[in-house]
Design a protein around this motif. Structure first.
Motif, PDB file in Angstrom:
ATOM      1  N   LEU A 236       0.403  -0.978   0.030  1.00  9.16           N
ATOM      2  CA  LEU A 236       0.216  -0.344  -0.002  1.00  9.16           C
ATOM      3  C   LEU A 236       0.972   0.761  -0.214  1.00  9.16           C
ATOM      4  O   LEU A 236       0.988   2.258  -0.584  1.00  9.16           O
ATOM      5  CB  LEU A 236      -0.813   0.167   0.746  1.00  9.16           C
ATOM      6  CG  LEU A 236      -2.448  -1.426   0.596  1.00  9.16           C
ATOM      7  CD1 LEU A 236      -2.687  -1.345   2.079  1.00  9.16           C
ATOM      8  CD2 LEU A 236      -3.071  -0.985  -0.175  1.00  9.16           C
ATOM      9  N   TYR A 237       1.531   1.298   0.332  1.00  9.70           N
ATOM     10  CA  TYR A 237       2.690   2.865   0.978  1.00  9.70           C
ATOM     11  C   TYR A 237       3.602   2.678  -0.998  1.00  9.70           C
ATOM     12  O   TYR A 237       3.919   3.725  -1.193  1.00  9.70           O
ATOM     13  CB  TYR A 237       3.569   2.161   2.087  1.00  9.70           C
ATOM     14  CG  TYR A 237       3.264   2.392   3.031  1.00  9.70           C
ATOM     15  CD1 TYR A 237       3.052   3.900   3.364  1.00  9.70           C
ATOM     16  CD2 TYR A 237       3.284   1.497   4.103  1.00  9.70           C
ATOM     17  CE1 TYR A 237       2.096   4.328   4.696  1.00  9.70           C
ATOM     18  CE2 TYR A 237       1.995   2.566   5.527  1.00  9.70           C
ATOM     19  CZ  TYR A 237       2.095   3.396   5.368  1.00  9.70           C
ATOM     20  OH  TYR A 237       1.395   4.070   6.972  1.00  9.70           O
TER      21      TYR A 237
ATOM     22  N   MET B  29      -5.126  -2.108  12.412  1.00  6.77           N
ATOM     23  CA  MET B  29      -4.960  -0.378  12.360  1.00  6.77           C
ATOM     24  C   MET B  29      -3.679  -0.166  11.678  1.00  6.77           C
ATOM     25  O   MET B  29      -4.672   0.821  10.512  1.00  6.77           O
ATOM     26  CB  MET B  29      -4.892   0.079  13.056  1.00  6.77           C
ATOM     27  CG  MET B  29      -5.626  -0.117  14.753  1.00  6.77           C
ATOM     28  SD  MET B  29      -6.777   1.170  14.040  1.00  6.77           S
ATOM     29  CE  MET B  29      -6.089   2.978  14.550  1.00  6.77           C
ATOM     30  N   LYS B  30      -3.087  -0.897  11.045  1.00  8.82           N
ATOM     31  CA  LYS B  30      -2.056  -0.842  10.669  1.00  8.82           C
ATOM     32  C   LYS B  30      -2.222  -0.036   9.314  1.00  8.82           C
ATOM     33  O   LYS B  30      -2.346   0.166   8.379  1.00  8.82           O
ATOM     34  CB  LYS B  30      -0.626  -1.399  10.538  1.00  8.82           C
ATOM     35  CG  LYS B  30       0.203  -1.560  11.801  1.00  8.82           C
ATOM     36  CD  LYS B  30       0.927  -2.351  12.128  1.00  8.82           C
ATOM     37  CE  LYS B  30       1.574  -2.429  13.282  1.00  8.82           C
ATOM     38  NZ  LYS B  30       3.148  -3.656  13.415  1.00  8.82           N
ATOM     39  N   MET B  31      -3.349  -1.079   9.197  1.00 11.23           N
ATOM     40  CA  MET B  31      -4.020  -1.925   7.305  1.00 11.23           C
ATOM     41  C   MET B  31      -4.187  -0.549   6.570  1.00 11.23           C
ATOM     42  O   MET B  31      -4.571   0.083   5.585  1.00 11.23           O
ATOM     43  CB  MET B  31      -3.970  -2.931   7.085  1.00 11.23           C
ATOM     44  CG  MET B  31      -3.392  -4.017   6.529  1.00 11.23           C
ATOM     45  SD  MET B  31      -4.021  -5.716   6.192  1.00 11.23           S
ATOM     46  CE  MET B  31      -4.127  -5.866   7.898  1.00 11.23           C
ATOM     47  N   ARG B  32      -5.389  -0.144   7.474  1.00 11.64           N
ATOM     48  CA  ARG B  32      -6.664   0.860   7.578  1.00 11.64           C
ATOM     49  C   ARG B  32      -5.442   2.272   7.261  1.00 11.64           C
ATOM     50  O   ARG B  32      -5.719   2.978   6.706  1.00 11.64           O
ATOM     51  CB  ARG B  32      -7.202   1.193   8.644  1.00 11.64           C
ATOM     52  CG  ARG B  32      -8.419   2.230   8.810  1.00 11.64           C
ATOM     53  CD  ARG B  32      -8.115   3.282   9.019  1.00 11.64           C
ATOM     54  NE  ARG B  32      -9.566   4.239   8.660  1.00 11.64           N
ATOM     55  CZ  ARG B  32      -8.922   5.165   8.559  1.00 11.64           C
ATOM     56  NH1 ARG B  32      -7.603   5.956   8.821  1.00 11.64           N
ATOM     57  NH2 ARG B  32     -10.385   6.202   8.619  1.00 11.64           N
ATOM     58  N   GLU B  33      -4.147   2.291   8.554  1.00 11.69           N
ATOM     59  CA  GLU B  33      -3.736   3.829   7.670  1.00 11.69           C
ATOM     60  C   GLU B  33      -3.871   3.917   6.272  1.00 11.69           C
ATOM     61  O   GLU B  33      -2.831   5.065   6.430  1.00 11.69           O
ATOM     62  CB  GLU B  33      -2.722   4.053   8.846  1.00 11.69           C
ATOM     63  CG  GLU B  33      -2.215   5.173   9.172  1.00 11.69           C
ATOM     64  CD  GLU B  33      -1.019   5.162  10.175  1.00 11.69           C
ATOM     65  OE1 GLU B  33       0.058   5.826  10.119  1.00 11.69           O
ATOM     66  OE2 GLU B  33      -0.882   3.630  11.276  1.00 11.69           O
ATOM     67  N   ALA B  34      -2.428   2.702   6.296  1.00 11.62           N
ATOM     68  CA  ALA B  34      -2.166   2.575   4.858  1.00 11.62           C
ATOM     69  C   ALA B  34      -2.690   2.980   3.480  1.00 11.62           C
ATOM     70  O   ALA B  34      -2.993   3.926   2.445  1.00 11.62           O
ATOM     71  CB  ALA B  34      -1.707   1.685   4.346  1.00 11.62           C
TER      72      ALA B  34
ATOM     73  N   VAL C  33      -5.411   6.519  -0.081  1.00 18.66           N
ATOM     74  CA  VAL C  33      -6.851   7.062  -0.858  1.00 18.66           C
ATOM     75  C   VAL C  33      -6.573   8.616  -0.774  1.00 18.66           C
ATOM     76  O   VAL C  33      -6.478   9.677  -1.723  1.00 18.66           O
ATOM     77  CB  VAL C  33      -7.668   7.044   0.175  1.00 18.66           C
ATOM     78  CG1 VAL C  33      -9.059   7.809  -0.177  1.00 18.66           C
ATOM     79  CG2 VAL C  33      -8.529   5.436  -0.369  1.00 18.66           C
ATOM     80  N   GLN C  34      -5.080   9.334   0.052  1.00 17.59           N
ATOM     81  CA  GLN C  34      -4.914  10.278  -0.029  1.00 17.59           C
ATOM     82  C   GLN C  34      -3.954  10.676  -1.313  1.00 17.59           C
ATOM     83  O   GLN C  34      -3.606  11.784  -1.446  1.00 17.59           O
ATOM     84  CB  GLN C  34      -4.536  10.940   1.321  1.00 17.59           C
ATOM     85  CG  GLN C  34      -5.207  11.034   3.020  1.00 17.59           C
ATOM     86  CD  GLN C  34      -4.258  11.486   3.753  1.00 17.59           C
ATOM     87  OE1 GLN C  34      -3.049  11.175   3.842  1.00 17.59           O
ATOM     88  NE2 GLN C  34      -4.981  11.358   4.847  1.00 17.59           N
ATOM     89  N   SER C  35      -3.255   9.285  -1.949  1.00 17.44           N
ATOM     90  CA  SER C  35      -2.592   9.862  -2.391  1.00 17.44           C
ATOM     91  C   SER C  35      -3.062   9.791  -3.780  1.00 17.44           C
ATOM     92  O   SER C  35      -3.263  10.581  -5.237  1.00 17.44           O
ATOM     93  CB  SER C  35      -1.165   8.748  -2.977  1.00 17.44           C
ATOM     94  OG  SER C  35      -0.117   8.472  -1.605  1.00 17.44           O
TER      95      SER C  35
END
Length: 1404
Positions: free
Chosen positions: A116-117, A206-211, A216-218
């Motif tokens: 994701l990152y 939580m880690k995956m949701r943050e990623a 989506v912001q990208s």
């Protein structure tokens, strides 16, 4: 940290160039592995390294953008990478390694987060200017990165929720198997469905949701800087991705959809997704119209709560709270776009509304939410657009698909809740007529009451009732005007809201307001229409479909409750009588309706009476749940409201209602007493009557409503633990000493005294007996009180010793018998008795003699019997001699006419019947007399009572009375309706209890009542046959069917049928012979056949072949005039559609022609099963037809031809009907008679030609009938045949357009690639009345249609050309079906090859 340092963990210098080239050559479609040590080093890097690199890139990108804006000299990222020997292609290849690793079968949490990152980094790089020129862009990788969320976010939790949710939805019976493969959140690929389940901790999630949020912001940053104008496929993919992300997580706060200063301010993923959809609608990403079409198309399925895959039909989601919340957000987002983009988005809003309507499913939950969505979206439209949509909705409401018509009713109900649009807001007068709520109610809602589907009918009627609960004054006025016979206008008595009465948008401020009416007109046509509407509603109350009856009851309740129709007994009875409906759900609905009406109108005496007639009889219902509901209503309204009485205490409204109801039971509703008693029998087993209840009840015996208290006390006394006997005896003493006592109250007090007799001492009993005897000997009591007093006398004398009891009865009842005998002798034997006759006193003596004689048969002598007989016959000579017996063959009316009135004779017959009950020799003596009196008697009351007596005697002396059943059944054709009805009821009771069997002519006489001249008697007969008698003997109809044909035609030459003995008078009375009675005969045949099973139909056809057709073919029955009539009737019976075998019908959703919902596999499975059943049934019928019928038909045809009989026409007509199913097998079936096969074939061809000619003359008439033009805004009726929908994308849907008479239909085909002159040159026009596009009309050219036309029919001319997938724009016209006014010529007409059927016939 600088950029180069942040890039070190990717080891770009160590990546082989060959590997990079291989990755680019594969175009990122599959993962190319690196050397194992190097790949392990790359995999060891954590997500922090990616975040650091992302922040560095983001900072450099911001600095570069800032320097460009200020004309600075900052180095670009691409220059920095190049100066440090880092290839952009290598960087992209390494990032793709992390991204594509996520698409493996079971990626780990670390791999998902890293992927994701990495995807976020790639999207950030693309957003930096120069990414394309520096070879950083690849469309496949862009699509992969943007949709990586669906591969990274765990799907197992969604699957579990989906499975649980669908388990509940399967109880609905209409959930398809295909839907079980769908998730409630987002689409799941087939590969993912095979994944092994992984358990994720909260930290992992939580880690995956943050990623995911980072990714989506990208995407949003990319859309802010990277235009997609030349990449429509990518823009479409982005739209799909954002629409799926709307379900990612719940949104706690309310969304505003305002553009943020920075994407990091967006907290939730759905909020980011909405912002992404908004960005996609900006001009930089292509034509805004295309973008809006894509976005609205995707949001369509969010609003519909459907899951739309790439190559699958939409499937329903489980409407959980999360799904509903997302749907609401999507609706508000659409409203936000329309508000911002105004005219640009409004056409697509209308298309969105039309597609919501067209893709709606039948499930009520989805329809309700869909209608609410339409209402919210319509509220954003200006009045002209709103009027256009209502016009479209009107045509949509007449679509051939049932669910569309059903949904149109839901939409109307939502629109009626909105403020009414003002006529001034629409300049076009035609469109302005669609604005008032009156149009919605009368033309859309109320018009569906005549729908072909019972489901739509019922729903429309239910919603009509709901309209009266709406706060809009204009809505209530519109409903009132539908049923008001005087055209009344409704105004409120209380204060009105803002505006005057005449304003279009008056709204009530609370749910129920009292209103009065002001007469303004009394037009005959309006009155007739209102009466017809009300009559139609009453017909729907008795409809054959259960849901229609229930809805009609709800509508009738609303009209009564709100005073739209008067509270007269005729209207109320229609409501209350449905509590005895054959369907359990209708009974319960009727109970609910009468309860609501009583709550709304508790002061109305007629409503109270209707409530009693609706609630009390169901106490003895065969269905336990109906019993319980009725008992609950009685308990709540009557028992629970019995509170202690005090003259100083003011009773509440509920208490007054209770005593009003009890007062009605004592007065006008005494016929409900037996049902009411049954309720107390049930309650007594439940120990409902406590000492406190009895105390409270006793306190009311001295009030003004004491009659109701004694009624209740008479019901509960037998099951009460302890009673205050002193107060009861005091009431008895008061009643005896009183000169004016209410009859009903007296009977109840007598009943209570009799029930407590066992608890009284001997002195008290003797005192009461003395009072009773002195009371009875006055003969001043009413007949009801005499019966109650004698019964109480019996209870007072009852003891454990039978002999002692009988001695008591012989003493006291015998004394009464002697007194009555002396009085009768004084009247009958005295020559001047007529002068001393008191009719009422005479009746009371006869009645007392009858009821007393039942308790002391030993005290009844021959003289007593002859005295009663003399009341009827006046045979004084026999009475004086008392030696000879009365000749049994003579009727009562044959003796010398006496001087007594008819009422006295009628009571004398009843008394004589009671004497017969105790003496069998009297039964044998008087039964012939009774039978003869039924035949020749002229007094209606006497004959009616004789029917009752003979049926009562049948219960006790079954074998003796059995011989006289034909005499009783003869009364079914009596000239007096009362006697026919009484006979029907009494015979039904005897048949139910099997005291009488279906022997001789009884069945045929019974079913003949089906065609009685009085509809109520015919309906009663139908009820008795179907719901009472057929259940006990399911073979009853089939056993007697063939003999019905012979009996009703009075044919007696058959060796087996119609051989029972009948007098000539009976034959004439029960005959339906002749053409004048043909309609009645076939009405009976049809009724019987409709309730045959398939097995019975099959057997009856075989039986007709063997016992009727074969007898004529073999010569056993002569083919004379009577025989010809029987044979002709037999062929007509065999030709009836009810005679055909039928497949086992599955529960139908509506009327014929209703299509099952797409994707509804349960309905489709039933349809397939029914088709298979029809095939099997057809094969069985065909085999029987070949083996049994064909040889007989060939033989009979030869015989009829020899005799030149006109019955040959009936035979051919029968063959034509029967052979419809074997149209292509005529020669095979009649191989033994080629001439007959040719004749049948010719008959088929002739019939088809005639049918085709009639069809062509109806649909292709060149000159229409002159009709009055419709008023502006009025809408024509729907066509007889509906046009199927053509394939369409997200453009204006194409429901059927009504056919307007006397109009010119112009078919135009304008194509964007052709010049306008060429288009005009190829436009076509034709003036045809009734032109209807048949199925496949767009693909298969009709015989007269010019070649080259691509007909695309749409509904609304103004929206028909909005952005199809073929790339047409708003300015381009597509194929439109235009309706032009009369007399206006179409441009460039072309000669059509149309020939009149009339001219063709003349040429022939």
């Amino acid at each position: 940290m600088d950029l180069i340092s942040a890039l070190q963990f990717l080891k770009l210098h160590e990546i082989p160039k060959a590997w990079v080239d291989a990755v680019w050559d594969l175009e990122f479609t599959e993962r190319k592995p690196l050397d194992e040590p190097l790949e392990e080093d790359l995999a060891a890097s954590g997500h922090k390294a990616f975040r650091n690199l992302y922040q560095c890139l983001l900072a450099h990108a911001a600095e570069q953008q800032h320097s460009v804006g200020n004309d600075g000299a900052s180095l670009s990222i691409w220059v920095i990478l190049n100066e440090n020997g880092m290839s952009v292609k290598t960087l992209v290849a390494v990032l793709s390694l992390f991204v594509l690793r996520v698409k493996t079968k079971v990626p780990s949490v670390k791999q998902r987060v890293s992927g994701l990152y990495a995807a976020s980094l790639y999207l950030l790089l693309l957003g930096i200017p120069g990414s394309i020129s520096n070879q950083g862009f690849h469309e496949v990788l862009l699509d992969t990165c943007s949709d990586l969320t669906s591969h990274c976010w765990p799907q197992d939790s969604g699957k579990k929720r989906k499975k649980d949710g669908l388990k509940n939805s399967q109880t609905d019976g209409k959930r398809s198997k295909h839907q079980r493969k769908e998730t409630a959140e987002m689409e799941v690929d087939e590969e993912e469905e095979e994944e092994e389940e992984l358990n994720f901790s909260k930290q992992d999630l939580m880690k995956m949701r943050e990623a995911v949020a980072h990714l989506v912001q990208s995407l949003l940053r990319l859309l802010q800087t990277f235009p997609l104008k030349d990449m429509p496929l990518t823009a479409s993919n982005f739209t799909q991705i954002f629409s799926k992300l709307l379900y990612f997580e719940p949104v706690i706060c309310e969304l505003t959809f305002a553009a943020p200063q920075d994407v990091t301010q967006l907290r939730s993923v759905p909020e980011m997704a909405f912002y992404g959809l908004k960005l996609l609608c900006s001009p930089k990403h292509g034509d805004q119209k295309d973008s809006l079409r894509r976005v609205f198309h995707r949001l369509l399925y969010v609003i519909l709560m459907m899951n739309k895959g790439n190559h699958r039909k939409p499937s329903l989601l489980v409407p959980s709270q999360a799904i509903l919340s997302t749907r609401n957000q999507a609706i508000h987002f659409v409203c936000h776009l329309v508000e911002e983009l105004k005219e640009l988005a409004e056409p697509f809003l209308e298309i969105l509304l039309q597609h919501i309507c067209f893709q709606m499913v039948e499930k009520s939950e989805f329809r309700i939410h869909g209608a609410q969505a339409v209402g919210m979206l319509v509220s954003q439209m200006a009045s002209p657009d709103y009027a256009c949509f209502i016009k479209w909705l009107f045509n949509y409401s007449r679509h051939s698909k049932m669910v569309h018509r059903l949904f149109s009713v839901d939409v109307v109900m939502v629109l009626l809740e909105q403020p009414e649009r003002k006529l001034e807001e629409c300049q076009d007068p035609e469109l302005a007529s669609f604005l008032p709520h009156k149009f919605l109610i009368q033309n859309l809602l109320f018009a569906r009451r005549m729908d072909e589907s019972p489901t739509v009918q019922g729903h429309a009627l239910s919603c009509l009732a709901q309209c009266l609960e709406l706060p809009s004054l204009n809505v209530t006025r519109a409903v009132h005007n539908l049923f008001s016979a005087t055209g009344t206008q409704i105004i409120l008595e209380g204060e009105l809201t803002e505006g005057t009465l005449g304003s279009q948008n008056n709204q009530k401020t609370y749910r129920t307001l009292p209103f009065r009416t002001v007469e303004i007109s009394s037009a005959d046509s309006f009155s007739c229409e209102a009466k017809e509407n009300l009559a139609h509603l009453f017909r729907r109350v008795k409809d054959s479909k259960i849901n229609v009856r229930k809805a009609a009851l709800q509508a009738l309740l609303g009209l009564l409750k709100h005073g739209v129709i008067p509270l007269n007994w005729e209207n109320l009875e229609s409501l209350s009588e449905r509590s005895r409906d054959p369907a359990v759900s209708v009974k319960k609905k009727a109970l609910q309706c009468v309860a609501e009406l009583l709550a709304a109108k508790p002061e109305s005496r007629l409503v109270q009476k209707a409530w009693l007639h609706g609630v009390v009889p169901p106490v003895v219902d065969s269905e336990t749940s109906v019993q319980d509901k009725a008992l609950e209503a009685l308990n709540q309204v009557i028992l629970s409201q019995v509170k202690r009485y005090s003259a100083s205490r003011h009773m509440e409204a509920s208490e007054r209602l209770t005593w009003d109801l009890l007062g009605l039971l004592c007065d006008e509703c005494q016929n409900l007493s037996q049902y009411f008693s049954r309720a107390f029998t049930i309650w007594s087993k439940q120990n409902k009557f406590t000492s406190a209840f009895i105390t409270n009840l006793i306190s009311h015996t001295e009030a003004d409503h004491a009659a109701g208290a004694w009624l209740l006390l008479s019901k509960v006394v037998t099951s009460s633990p302890r009673l205050p006997y002193e107060k009861i005896l005091d009431a008895w003493d008061t009643m005896v000493s009183s000169k004016e006592v209410n009859v009903t109250t007296c009977c109840h007090i007598l009943s209570v005294v009799g029930d407590i007799a066992a608890h009284l001492n001997e002195d008290t009993k003797d005192r009461i007996v003395a009072d009773l005897m002195s009371w009875l000997k006055t003969f001043a009591l009413s007949l009801e009180v005499i019966s109650a007093a004698v019964q109480t006398l019996y209870q007072l004398g009852s003891s454990e010793e039978i002999k002692q009891t009988q001695a008591f009865l012989n003493q006291h009842c015998g004394e009464l018998v002697s007194t009555c005998e002396a009085y009768l002798a004084d009247i009958v034997l005295n020559e001047n008795g007529a002068q001393n006759l008191n009719e009422e006193l005479m009746i009371k003596h006869l009645h007392t003699l009858g009821v007393a004689s039942l308790h002391c048969p030993a005290r009844v002598g021959k003289k007593t019997v002859l005295l009663v007989e003399s009341v009827l016959t006046a045979r004084l000579d026999k009475l004086k001699e008392c030696q000879e017996e009365l000749p049994a063959s003579l009727p009562l009316s044959q003796f010398r006419e006496n001087f007594l009135p008819s009422r006295v004779k009628a009571h004398g017959v009843i008394t004589l019947g009671k004497l017969c009950l105790q003496h069998e020799e009297l039964v044998q003596k008087y039964l012939p007399v009774f039978a003869r009196e039924l035949e020749v008697g002229t007094e209606v009351a006497v004959r009616n009572n004789i029917v009752v007596i003979m049926c009562d005697l049948c219960v006790r002396y079954t074998n003796i009375v059995d011989h006289y059943i034909p005499n009783i059944s003869t009364c079914l054709r009596d000239d007096v309706a009362v006697i026919r009805e009484q006979t029907l009821i009494m015979l039904t009771n005897l048949l139910q209890e099997e005291f009488v069997k279906w022997k001789g002519s009884l069945f045929f006489r019974f079913v003949l009542t089906l065609v009685d001249s009085v509809p109520a008697i015919a309906s009663l007969c139908e009820y008795c046959l179907l719901h009472l008698l057929l259940k006990k003997n399911p073979e009853m109809f089939s056993q007697h069917f063939i003999e019905c044909v012979f009996h009703f035609n009075s044919y007696t030459k058959h060796k087996s049928y119609n051989r029972f003995p009948q007098s000539e008078r009976e034959k004439v009375r029960f005959s339906l012979k002749g053409a004048q009675h043909s309609e009645k005969r076939f009405r009976i045949y049809r009724f019987l056949l409709e309730h045959f099973t398939n097995a019975q139909r099959f057997n009856i056809i075989k039986k007709i072949n063997h016992s009727v057709l074969a007898c004529f073919a073999d010569g056993e029955l002569p083919l004379d005039a009577d025989g010809a009539e029987i044979l002709s009737e037999t062929f007509k019976v065999l030709s009836m559609k009810e005679m055909k075998l039928q497949a086992i019908s599955a529960p139908a959703a509506g009327a014929a022609g209703e299509e099952p919902e797409e994707g509804n596999m349960a309905v489709m499975a039933r349809a397939v099963l029914q088709a298979a059943q029809e095939k099997v049934v057809s094969q069985v019928q065909k085999k029987a037809f070949i083996e049994d019928t064909v040889p007989l038909i060939i033989s009979l045809k030869s015989l009829l031809e020899q005799k030149r009989s006109p019955i040959l026409g009936d035979l051919m007509a029968y063959l034509q009907v029967t052979m419809q199913d074997y149209r292509n097998e005529v020669k095979e079936l009649f191989s033994g008679d080629e001439q007959l096969a040719a004749e049948v074939e010719f008959a088929f061809q002739t019939a088809e030609k005639e049918k085709e000619m009639q069809k062509r003359m109806k649909n292709c008439s060149l000159v229409g009938d002159p009709k009055t033009p419709a008023e502006p805004g009025s809408v024509q009726g729907s066509p007889a045949r509906r046009r199927p929908l053509l394939p369409f994308t997200f453009n204006t849907p194409q429901p059927p357009r009504p056919v307007y008479p006397l109009t010119r239909l112009t078919l135009t085909d304008r194509r964007a690639s052709r010049p306008r002159q060429e288009e005009r040159g190829q436009s076509r026009s034709v003036a045809l009345e009734g032109t209807v596009m048949l199925k496949g009309a767009a693909n298969n050219r009709a015989f007269s249609t010019p070649k080259g036309n691509n007909i695309n029919l749409t509904f609304n001319e103004g929206l028909s050309a909005i952005l199809s997938d073929q790339g047409t724009s708003l300015s381009e016209d597509t194929s439109v079906l235009h309706v032009q006014p009369k007399g206006q010529e179409a441009p460039g007409p072309r000669q059509w090859n149309v020939q009149s059927p009339l001219r063709q016939r003349k040429r022939v």
